[in-house]
Design a protein around this motif. Sequence first.
Motif, mmCIF file in Angstrom:
data_model
loop_
_atom_site.group_PDB
_atom_site.id
_atom_site.type_symbol
_atom_site.label_atom_id
_atom_site.label_comp_id
_atom_site.label_asym_id
_atom_site.label_seq_id
_atom_site.Cartn_x
_atom_site.Cartn_y
_atom_site.Cartn_z
ATOM 1 N N VAL A 74 -9.253 7.340 -15.361
ATOM 2 C CA VAL A 74 -8.229 6.768 -14.584
ATOM 3 C C VAL A 74 -8.841 6.667 -13.212
ATOM 4 N N LEU A 75 -9.170 7.796 -12.672
ATOM 5 C CA LEU A 75 -9.586 7.566 -11.227
ATOM 6 C C LEU A 75 -10.937 6.759 -11.004
ATOM 7 N N GLN A 76 -12.149 6.898 -12.000
ATOM 8 C CA GLN A 76 -13.007 6.246 -11.833
ATOM 9 C C GLN A 76 -12.886 4.565 -12.198
ATOM 10 N N SER A 77 -11.915 4.418 -12.829
ATOM 11 C CA SER A 77 -11.535 2.853 -13.163
ATOM 12 C C SER A 77 -11.028 2.546 -11.876
ATOM 13 N N GLU A 78 -10.122 3.006 -11.303
ATOM 14 C CA GLU A 78 -9.522 2.667 -10.113
ATOM 15 C C GLU A 78 -10.425 2.640 -9.065
ATOM 16 N N ARG A 79 -11.250 3.359 -8.899
ATOM 17 C CA ARG A 79 -12.464 3.653 -7.962
ATOM 18 C C ARG A 79 -13.261 2.207 -7.993
ATOM 19 N N SER A 80 -13.642 1.890 -9.074
ATOM 20 C CA SER A 80 -14.526 0.612 -9.477
ATOM 21 C C SER A 80 -14.090 -0.629 -9.196
ATOM 22 N N LYS A 81 -12.697 -0.586 -9.382
ATOM 23 C CA LYS A 81 -11.983 -1.985 -9.042
ATOM 24 C C LYS A 81 -12.379 -2.609 -7.769
ATOM 25 N N ASP A 116 1.810 1.934 -3.329
ATOM 26 C CA ASP A 116 1.068 2.453 -4.262
ATOM 27 C C ASP A 116 0.731 3.913 -3.959
ATOM 28 N N GLU A 137 -8.618 -5.614 -3.410
ATOM 29 C CA GLU A 137 -8.040 -6.856 -3.499
ATOM 30 C C GLU A 137 -7.725 -7.398 -2.044
ATOM 31 N N GLU A 151 0.836 -1.282 0.024
ATOM 32 C CA GLU A 151 0.142 0.077 0.038
ATOM 33 C C GLU A 151 0.769 1.326 0.183
ATOM 34 N N ASN A 202 1.426 6.865 -6.652
ATOM 35 C CA ASN A 202 0.263 7.787 -7.292
ATOM 36 C C ASN A 202 0.753 9.169 -6.810
#
Length: 58
Positions: A39-46, A5, A49, A2, A9
Amino acid sequence: MEDEDIALNSVLGLELNRVFFAVRETANKQKIIEFARGVLQSERSKPAESATPDGPAS
């Protein structure tokens, strides 16, 4: 992981900021904004893990 990451970022955010201010045309700045939002939206929707009970894979 983390912490890595977060550091990545931060570096990416600084680089995006540098590029944004280097670009002079408003239309191109808008494209940068739209790309960053995507990009932010795709990261938030993942899905988050989850760690395995045995620990991270090596």
